[in-house]
Design a protein around this motif. Structure first.
Motif, PDB file in Angstrom:
ATOM      1  N   ARG A  30       0.826  -1.223   0.000  1.00  0.00           N
ATOM      2  CA  ARG A  30       0.000   0.000   0.000  1.00  0.00           C
ATOM      3  C   ARG A  30       0.850   1.259   0.000  1.00  0.00           C
ATOM      4  O   ARG A  30       0.463   2.295  -0.534  1.00  0.00           O
ATOM      5  N   PRO A  34       0.947   4.116  -4.365  1.00  0.00           N
ATOM      6  CA  PRO A  34       0.732   5.514  -4.788  1.00  0.00           C
ATOM      7  C   PRO A  34       1.797   6.061  -5.710  1.00  0.00           C
ATOM      8  O   PRO A  34       1.567   7.024  -6.433  1.00  0.00           O
ATOM      9  N   ILE A  97     -13.585   5.544 -12.545  1.00  0.00           N
ATOM     10  CA  ILE A  97     -12.757   5.934 -11.405  1.00  0.00           C
ATOM     11  C   ILE A  97     -13.244   7.247 -10.812  1.00  0.00           C
ATOM     12  O   ILE A  97     -13.234   7.435  -9.587  1.00  0.00           O
ATOM     13  N   PRO A 101     -14.301   7.051  -6.737  1.00  0.00           N
ATOM     14  CA  PRO A 101     -12.915   7.409  -6.390  1.00  0.00           C
ATOM     15  C   PRO A 101     -12.305   6.477  -5.347  1.00  0.00           C
ATOM     16  O   PRO A 101     -11.079   6.404  -5.224  1.00  0.00           O
ATOM     17  N   ARG A 104      -9.328   4.053  -5.994  1.00  0.00           N
ATOM     18  CA  ARG A 104      -7.913   4.403  -5.865  1.00  0.00           C
ATOM     19  C   ARG A 104      -7.464   4.389  -4.405  1.00  0.00           C
ATOM     20  O   ARG A 104      -6.301   4.636  -4.111  1.00  0.00           O
ATOM     21  N   GLU A 106      -6.805   2.891  -0.413  1.00  0.00           N
ATOM     22  CA  GLU A 106      -6.008   1.765   0.076  1.00  0.00           C
ATOM     23  C   GLU A 106      -6.843   0.518   0.316  1.00  0.00           C
ATOM     24  O   GLU A 106      -6.309  -0.583   0.414  1.00  0.00           O
ATOM     25  N   SER A 108      -9.214  -0.482  -1.851  1.00  0.00           N
ATOM     26  CA  SER A 108      -9.771  -0.895  -3.129  1.00  0.00           C
ATOM     27  C   SER A 108      -9.613  -2.401  -3.321  1.00  0.00           C
ATOM     28  O   SER A 108      -8.549  -2.965  -3.030  1.00  0.00           O
ATOM     29  N   GLY A 111      -6.621  -3.613  -5.241  1.00  0.00           N
ATOM     30  CA  GLY A 111      -5.297  -3.483  -4.645  1.00  0.00           C
ATOM     31  C   GLY A 111      -4.585  -4.812  -4.497  1.00  0.00           C
ATOM     32  O   GLY A 111      -3.355  -4.868  -4.445  1.00  0.00           O
ATOM     33  N   TRP A 114      -1.645  -6.004  -6.796  1.00  0.00           N
ATOM     34  CA  TRP A 114      -0.490  -5.109  -6.764  1.00  0.00           C
ATOM     35  C   TRP A 114       0.763  -5.728  -7.395  1.00  0.00           C
ATOM     36  O   TRP A 114       1.581  -5.007  -7.973  1.00  0.00           O
ATOM     37  N   SER A 121       4.126  -1.872 -14.437  1.00  0.00           N
ATOM     38  CA  SER A 121       3.918  -0.421 -14.467  1.00  0.00           C
ATOM     39  C   SER A 121       4.948   0.361 -15.266  1.00  0.00           C
ATOM     40  O   SER A 121       4.588   1.298 -15.979  1.00  0.00           O
TER      41      SER A 121
END
Length: 438
Positions: A30, A34, A97, A101, A104, A106, A108, A111, A114, A121
């Motif tokens: 987490r 970001p 999104i 919201p 986005r 923590e 979600s 997530g 990841w 990415s």
């Protein structure tokens, strides 16, 4: 080939342990997530060094046979124009999104993906950055040559094939498919839809990190190819602006209208050559291109006869029948059930993996139906079997995992599937549409 895409007991256990380890490490991740959009600069190996992720950069050329009369329904998808317009007038579409919201945040449900996001990415964000830079000035870079719309359309499609896109289609811009947050950004009244096929072998191993990484890598390849196609169009003397894989519009409706496929019961675009094993992106342009038309490939008829995705969906989120929604007759998925399961199982994609059109291609499926009246692969473990990452077990035809309430629950995440307008949204639709001439 039967048995080619199977795991042994040890590999299934590793699938389970890998996902459990990802969940254990998620609290640490987490703090990293970001910063993911800033990872474009990290060096990465060339795509050929990732054979399991590499998309299939090839144009689709195989002919599609005419479906049997009893499989025909209507070209593309059934639309109810008055209901479409009424839905748009009452509430225009919004970016998912922006509408939610918390996606986005923590907590979600996505997530839990990841690991696949982190490792892909740099490539995905780098491609998105290059496309965004090109869009700073989407205007033509030269004077248009004197060619007919038909000649220009053929040239655009030839360039798309040279770049490695599976297919491109051309259709009219429709503000009803454009998210309200992005009204006014289109540079013309024509939309070009581009498709890139993701890695076949990796898709057959879904649900897995391997399959999800292949999907994200295909998005990166698509971003770069659509950017280069937009550059080429600008060099011919016309404006062009690619929207990006995150999307400013509903890409599936555009793809259907451009004759690239039909809407499957699983809610995805089923293309004749790859089913939904592909990524989609659109661009707007003022180039005078010949528009394509929606086609009845017989896919809706095949879906009605098949129903595999309906029965195999672990979340039970796919309805067996179509109903009208915003003027479109389709099977409307239960997002509240689908989303948390997708997020906790590396994108899930069981509905994609078990689709015979994805696995064998439409020509083979149509051929088998014409010969025997049956769906190719239906009832076989080769098509319908999958390994479930949450328990490491294999589920064959007629079986699916039992999901308890803990799988659907996401503490701290409140998802309202009925939300239609973002909090604090100020509707400027009338001003925008007037400026666009609508």
């Amino acid at each position: 080939m039967p048995g080619k895409f199977t795991r042994n007991g040890l590999q299934r256990a590793a699938l389970k342990w890998g996902h459990q380890l990802g969940d254990l490490l998620y609290p640490i991740a987490r703090k990293t997530l970001p910063f993911r959009p800033k990872m474009w600069w990290i060096p990465r190996l060339p795509i050929w060094a990732h054979p399991r992720r590499a998309p299939h950069a090839r144009a689709w050329t195989a002919p599609i046979p005419t479906p049997a009369a009893d499989l025909l329904t209507s070209p593309g998808v059934t639309l109810l124009p008055e209901a479409q317009q009424q839905a748009y007038d009452e509430v225009p579409l919004h970016d998912f999104i922006r509408l939610h919201p918390e996606m986005r945040g923590e907590n979600s449900p996505t997530g839990h993906m990841w690991i696949s996001l982190l490792s892909t990415s740099p490539r995905v964000q780098g491609a998105a950055r290059r496309r965004a830079q090109a869009n700073l000035d989407p205007g033509a870079t030269t004077v248009p040559a004197r060619v007919t719309p038909a000649e220009l359309t053929r040239a655009v499609k030839a360039e798309a094939a040279r770049l490695g896109l599976g297919a491109v289609g051309v259709t009219a811009y429709d503000i009803k498919y454009n998210y309200a947050e992005y009204h006014g950004l289109a540079v013309g009244d024509t939309v070009i839809v581009g498709i890139l096929e993701q890695n076949f072998d990796s898709t057959q191993m879904a649900p897995s990190l391997r399959a999800e990484k292949a999907a994200l890598t295909a998005y990166a390849g698509l971003e770069d190819r659509m950017r280069l196609l937009a550059d080429w169009i600008r060099a011919q003397g016309y404006d062009a602006r690619a929207e990006g894989f995150v999307g400013e519009s509903m890409v599936i409706p555009y793809a259907v209208q451009a004759g690239l496929g039909q809407l499957g019961l699983n809610g995805q675009l089923l293309t004749p050559h790859a089913g939904s094993r592909c990524r989609i992106e659109v661009m707007t342009t003022n180039a005078p291109l010949v528009h394509d038309a929606p086609i009845d490939f017989g896919i809706e008829g095949i879906c009605d006869e098949c129903q595999i995705c309906v029965k195999r969906c672990p979340a039970g989120a796919i309805p067996a029948t179509r109903k009208e929604s915003r003027g479109v007759v389709k099977a409307k998925l239960n997002t509240k059930r689908c989303l948390p399961v997708m997020g906790k199982t590396a994108g899930c994609s069981v509905c994609m993996k078990t689709c015979p059109v994805q696995r064998f291609g439409l020509p083979a499926v149509l051929g088998e139906f014409e010969r025997s009246g049956t769906i190719l692969g239906k009832g076989s473990d080769d098509l319908e079997g999958f390994d479930w990452p949450l328990d490491g077990k294999h589920y064959g035809p007629g079986e699916r995992p039992r999901l308890g309430p803990e799988v659907f629950a996401t503490p701290g995440f409140e998802f309202d599937p009925d939300r239609k307008v973002p909090v604090g949204w100020v509707d400027k639709k009338d001003e925008t549409t007037e400026a666009l001439g609508y």
